[in-house]
Design a protein around this motif. Structure first.
Motif, PDB file in Angstrom:
ATOM      1  N   VAL A 142      48.041  31.159  42.350  1.00  0.00           N
ATOM      2  CA  VAL A 142      46.645  31.202  42.776  1.00  0.00           C
ATOM      3  C   VAL A 142      46.265  32.656  42.987  1.00  0.00           C
ATOM      4  CG1 VAL A 142      44.958  30.446  44.479  1.00  0.00           C
ATOM      5  CG2 VAL A 142      46.902  28.972  43.928  1.00  0.00           C
ATOM      6  N   ALA A 143      45.146  33.067  42.392  1.00  0.00           N
ATOM      7  CA  ALA A 143      44.678  34.448  42.506  1.00  0.00           C
ATOM      8  C   ALA A 143      43.330  34.490  43.201  1.00  0.00           C
ATOM      9  CB  ALA A 143      44.566  35.086  41.124  1.00  0.00           C
ATOM     10  N   SER A 144      43.121  35.538  43.984  1.00  0.00           N
ATOM     11  CA  SER A 144      41.820  35.839  44.556  1.00  0.00           C
ATOM     12  C   SER A 144      41.424  37.231  44.100  1.00  0.00           C
ATOM     13  CB  SER A 144      41.860  35.772  46.088  1.00  0.00           C
ATOM     14  OG  SER A 144      40.586  36.051  46.638  1.00  0.00           O
ATOM     15  N   PHE A 145      40.187  37.384  43.608  1.00  0.00           N
ATOM     16  CA  PHE A 145      39.800  38.655  43.002  1.00  0.00           C
ATOM     17  C   PHE A 145      38.306  38.886  43.195  1.00  0.00           C
ATOM     18  CE2 PHE A 145      39.927  41.174  38.712  1.00  0.00           C
ATOM     19  CZ  PHE A 145      39.747  42.351  39.407  1.00  0.00           C
ATOM     20  N   ASN A 146      37.968  39.936  43.928  1.00  0.00           N
ATOM     21  CA  ASN A 146      36.583  40.396  43.995  1.00  0.00           C
ATOM     22  C   ASN A 146      36.362  41.311  42.799  1.00  0.00           C
ATOM     23  OD1 ASN A 146      34.267  42.061  44.458  1.00  0.00           O
ATOM     24  ND2 ASN A 146      34.336  41.558  46.629  1.00  0.00           N
ATOM     25  N   VAL A 147      35.598  40.809  41.831  1.00  0.00           N
ATOM     26  CA  VAL A 147      35.447  41.530  40.569  1.00  0.00           C
ATOM     27  C   VAL A 147      34.367  42.607  40.625  1.00  0.00           C
ATOM     28  CG1 VAL A 147      36.335  39.648  39.150  1.00  0.00           C
ATOM     29  CG2 VAL A 147      33.875  39.724  39.701  1.00  0.00           C
ATOM     30  N   ASN A 148      33.558  42.604  41.687  1.00  0.00           N
ATOM     31  CA  ASN A 148      32.496  43.607  41.846  1.00  0.00           C
ATOM     32  C   ASN A 148      31.617  43.674  40.588  1.00  0.00           C
ATOM     33  OD1 ASN A 148      30.958  45.599  43.020  1.00  0.00           O
ATOM     34  ND2 ASN A 148      32.428  47.243  42.682  1.00  0.00           N
ATOM     35  N   GLY A 149      31.178  42.499  40.155  1.00  0.00           N
ATOM     36  CA  GLY A 149      30.358  42.385  38.952  1.00  0.00           C
ATOM     37  C   GLY A 149      31.191  41.889  37.793  1.00  0.00           C
ATOM     38  N   ILE A 150      31.038  40.599  37.438  1.00  0.00           N
ATOM     39  CA  ILE A 150      31.893  40.025  36.407  1.00  0.00           C
ATOM     40  C   ILE A 150      31.630  40.648  35.044  1.00  0.00           C
ATOM     41  CG2 ILE A 150      30.318  38.087  35.975  1.00  0.00           C
ATOM     42  CD1 ILE A 150      34.193  38.108  35.780  1.00  0.00           C
ATOM     43  N   ARG A 151      30.381  41.025  34.756  1.00  0.00           N
ATOM     44  CA  ARG A 151      30.109  41.630  33.458  1.00  0.00           C
ATOM     45  C   ARG A 151      30.800  42.987  33.336  1.00  0.00           C
ATOM     46  NH1 ARG A 151      23.682  41.019  33.685  1.00  0.00           N
ATOM     47  NH2 ARG A 151      24.225  41.569  35.851  1.00  0.00           N
ATOM     48  N   ALA A 152      30.744  43.794  34.398  1.00  0.00           N
ATOM     49  CA  ALA A 152      31.416  45.090  34.379  1.00  0.00           C
ATOM     50  C   ALA A 152      32.928  44.911  34.307  1.00  0.00           C
ATOM     51  CB  ALA A 152      31.032  45.900  35.619  1.00  0.00           C
ATOM     52  N   ALA A 153      33.467  43.954  35.067  1.00  0.00           N
ATOM     53  CA  ALA A 153      34.904  43.712  35.055  1.00  0.00           C
ATOM     54  C   ALA A 153      35.372  43.280  33.669  1.00  0.00           C
ATOM     55  CB  ALA A 153      35.269  42.658  36.099  1.00  0.00           C
ATOM     56  N   ARG A 154      34.551  42.494  32.980  1.00  0.00           N
ATOM     57  CA  ARG A 154      34.937  42.059  31.630  1.00  0.00           C
ATOM     58  C   ARG A 154      34.924  43.230  30.659  1.00  0.00           C
ATOM     59  NH1 ARG A 154      32.767  35.772  31.230  1.00  0.00           N
ATOM     60  NH2 ARG A 154      34.894  35.149  30.727  1.00  0.00           N
ATOM     61  N   ARG A 155      33.976  44.134  30.808  1.00  0.00           N
ATOM     62  CA  ARG A 155      33.977  45.316  29.944  1.00  0.00           C
ATOM     63  C   ARG A 155      35.226  46.153  30.169  1.00  0.00           C
ATOM     64  NH1 ARG A 155      28.411  45.376  31.441  1.00  0.00           N
ATOM     65  NH2 ARG A 155      28.814  46.989  33.027  1.00  0.00           N
ATOM     66  N   ARG A 156      35.755  46.105  31.380  1.00  0.00           N
ATOM     67  CA  ARG A 156      36.938  46.902  31.710  1.00  0.00           C
ATOM     68  C   ARG A 156      38.246  46.189  31.383  1.00  0.00           C
ATOM     69  NH1 ARG A 156      33.895  47.775  37.191  1.00  0.00           N
ATOM     70  NH2 ARG A 156      32.754  49.715  36.795  1.00  0.00           N
ATOM     71  N   GLY A 157      38.184  44.899  31.032  1.00  0.00           N
ATOM     72  CA  GLY A 157      39.404  44.218  30.620  1.00  0.00           C
ATOM     73  C   GLY A 157      39.799  43.014  31.442  1.00  0.00           C
ATOM     74  N   GLY A 181      39.487  34.617  49.275  1.00  0.00           N
ATOM     75  CA  GLY A 181      38.286  35.406  49.213  1.00  0.00           C
ATOM     76  C   GLY A 181      38.340  36.763  49.874  1.00  0.00           C
ATOM     77  N   ASP A 182      37.215  37.443  49.712  1.00  0.00           N
ATOM     78  CA  ASP A 182      36.969  38.732  50.336  1.00  0.00           C
ATOM     79  C   ASP A 182      36.269  38.462  51.659  1.00  0.00           C
ATOM     80  OD1 ASP A 182      36.172  41.212  51.169  1.00  0.00           O
ATOM     81  OD2 ASP A 182      35.046  41.724  49.363  1.00  0.00           O
ATOM     82  N   LEU A 183      37.030  38.574  52.737  1.00  0.00           N
ATOM     83  CA  LEU A 183      36.470  38.301  54.057  1.00  0.00           C
ATOM     84  C   LEU A 183      35.809  39.523  54.673  1.00  0.00           C
ATOM     85  CD1 LEU A 183      38.253  35.766  53.623  1.00  0.00           C
ATOM     86  CD2 LEU A 183      38.763  35.825  56.065  1.00  0.00           C
ATOM     87  N   ASN A 184      35.938  40.678  54.016  1.00  0.00           N
ATOM     88  CA  ASN A 184      35.402  41.918  54.579  1.00  0.00           C
ATOM     89  C   ASN A 184      35.855  42.122  56.018  1.00  0.00           C
ATOM     90  OD1 ASN A 184      33.868  43.646  52.774  1.00  0.00           O
ATOM     91  ND2 ASN A 184      32.530  41.881  52.452  1.00  0.00           N
ATOM     92  N   VAL A 185      37.075  41.674  56.307  1.00  0.00           N
ATOM     93  CA  VAL A 185      37.714  41.874  57.608  1.00  0.00           C
ATOM     94  C   VAL A 185      39.191  42.143  57.367  1.00  0.00           C
ATOM     95  CG1 VAL A 185      38.347  40.840  59.820  1.00  0.00           C
ATOM     96  CG2 VAL A 185      36.090  40.361  58.848  1.00  0.00           C
ATOM     97  N   ALA A 186      39.694  43.203  57.974  1.00  0.00           N
ATOM     98  CA  ALA A 186      41.131  43.471  58.028  1.00  0.00           C
ATOM     99  C   ALA A 186      41.596  43.143  59.437  1.00  0.00           C
ATOM    100  CB  ALA A 186      41.415  44.929  57.686  1.00  0.00           C
ATOM    101  N   HIS A 187      42.732  42.500  59.541  1.00  0.00           N
ATOM    102  CA  HIS A 187      43.152  41.948  60.836  1.00  0.00           C
ATOM    103  C   HIS A 187      44.026  42.897  61.645  1.00  0.00           C
ATOM    104  CE1 HIS A 187      45.451  38.607  63.183  1.00  0.00           C
ATOM    105  NE2 HIS A 187      44.435  39.059  63.877  1.00  0.00           N
ATOM    106  N   LEU A 188      45.075  43.416  61.032  1.00  0.00           N
ATOM    107  CA  LEU A 188      46.089  44.172  61.757  1.00  0.00           C
ATOM    108  C   LEU A 188      46.102  45.638  61.330  1.00  0.00           C
ATOM    109  CD1 LEU A 188      49.041  41.623  61.438  1.00  0.00           C
ATOM    110  CD2 LEU A 188      47.404  41.849  63.335  1.00  0.00           C
ATOM    111  N   GLU A 189      46.774  46.467  62.122  1.00  0.00           N
ATOM    112  CA  GLU A 189      46.903  47.876  61.770  1.00  0.00           C
ATOM    113  C   GLU A 189      47.596  48.037  60.414  1.00  0.00           C
ATOM    114  OE1 GLU A 189      48.965  49.501  65.099  1.00  0.00           O
ATOM    115  OE2 GLU A 189      47.267  49.210  66.471  1.00  0.00           O
ATOM    116  N   HIS A 190      48.485  47.101  60.072  1.00  0.00           N
ATOM    117  CA  HIS A 190      49.163  47.166  58.779  1.00  0.00           C
ATOM    118  C   HIS A 190      48.201  46.970  57.609  1.00  0.00           C
ATOM    119  CE1 HIS A 190      52.989  47.534  60.579  1.00  0.00           C
ATOM    120  NE2 HIS A 190      53.190  46.264  60.892  1.00  0.00           N
TER     121      HIS A 190
END
Length: 312
Positions: A11-26, A179-188
């Motif tokens: 199972v993969a999770s991927f924020n592509v930041n624009g699927i059309r741009a991501a497809r142009r990049r591969g 998903g992209d929760l836009n939250v980091a939990h720990l110092e790590h």
């Protein structure tokens, strides 16, 4: 990339930041090579007619109604048994309907496994008013409006998430939030964590929220459980400067799984590209392999359910 172990699924999770741009990049080359069984995508950032097809996959999509913003999708090898978005199945938690048109959530019941997979793109948010300093911010100070909006979303989504997790349990299914929760939990989870304590995504109230929705008997942070108590693995690096080369970034992309599924997690990998000019997005795909579940409908999750807050 790791070799798949028999009797497992990836199972993969991927924020592509624009699927059309991501497809142009591969992107399509990555998808064909990695060949995950399920993929959660965030930030499609286009209309439904521009998403396109994904060879070998069925796509459950919600692009929302804001042109060029947000948008989520779940790709599966077999057509899912059910698909739910906040447009087709409005959220029940108080305060969440205000976000339902934004293309932030999609959920599917897999047809070949007793598993419900959800995909979320949370608002980035902003700083509270007391931390905003004119001249030191990329955006114009807003008096904390974006921060307050994100806090409303987090509070409402926590209630909706509990509803959906319990609904999956009643149906005899495990539950996985990608998903992209836009939250980091720990110092790590942040390279420069000391400075990040006054940045959106690592504020004390955001980290507290993450801790409240996770736990050994609710949803398990699968990546942290696999990776251990050490820095990383990072999933986001700024486009600017040498952050990518120096591996200075954040872990804001997640797999949160019910305990029964989390125990089946075998390995995690971040498909970080070898060079900046090969990047598909400012995020990298986050891939986890799980040991195979029983056939759909044959067994229900057996973990005891702790008492929780009332739903509303």
């Amino acid at each position: 990339m790791s070799e798949a172990v028999g009797g497992g699924f990836t199972v993969a999770s991927f924020n592509v930041n624009g699927i059309r741009a991501a497809r142009r990049r591969g992107f399509d080359g990555w998808l064909a090579q990695r060949h995950p069984d399920v993929v959660g995508l965030q930030e499609l950032r286009c209309g439904i007619g521009d998403v396109g097809e994904f060879a070998g996959y069925t796509a459950a999509i919600d692009v929302g109604t804001i042109p060029g913003r947000n948008g989520v999708a779940i790709l599966t090898r077999r057509a899912p048994a059910a698909v739910r978005t906040w447009l087709t199945h409005p959220p029940k938690a108080r305060g969440l309907n205000a976000f339902a048109h934004e293309g932030r959530y999609v959920e599917v019941d897999l047809a070949d496994r007793p598993l419900t997979v959800a995909d979320i793109y949370l608002p980035k948010g902003g700083l509270p008013a007391e931390l905003q300093r004119p001249g030191s911010m990329r955006e114009k100070p807003d008096g904390g409006a974006k921060h307050a909006r994100k806090q409303r979303f987090l509070a409402a989504f926590a209630r909706e998430l509990q509803r959906n997790r319990l609904a999956a349990r009643r149906a005899g299914r495990e539950f996985l939030l990608l998903g992209d929760l836009n939250v980091a939990h720990l110092e790590h989870d942040v390279t420069n964590w000391r400075a990040a304590r006054k940045m959106e995504g690592f504020l004390p109230e955001e980290r507290e929220w993450f801790g409240e929705i996770t736990g050994p008997r609710r949803l398990v942070d699968v990546v942290r459980a696999l990776h251990g108590d050490r820095p990383g693995p990072l999933t986001w690096w700024s486009w600017a400067g040498e952050s990518f080369v120096k591996d200075v970034g954040w872990r804001i992309d997640h797999h949160l799984a019910t305990p029964g599924l989390a125990r089946r997690a075998r390995w995690v990998e971040v498909d970080k590209e070898p060079a900046p000019d090969l990047r598909l997005s400012d995020h990298a795909p986050l891939v986890v392999e799980y040991a195979e579940l029983e056939d759909a409908g044959t067994a229900a999750p057996t973990d005891p359910e702790p008492a929780g807050p009332s739903l509303g």
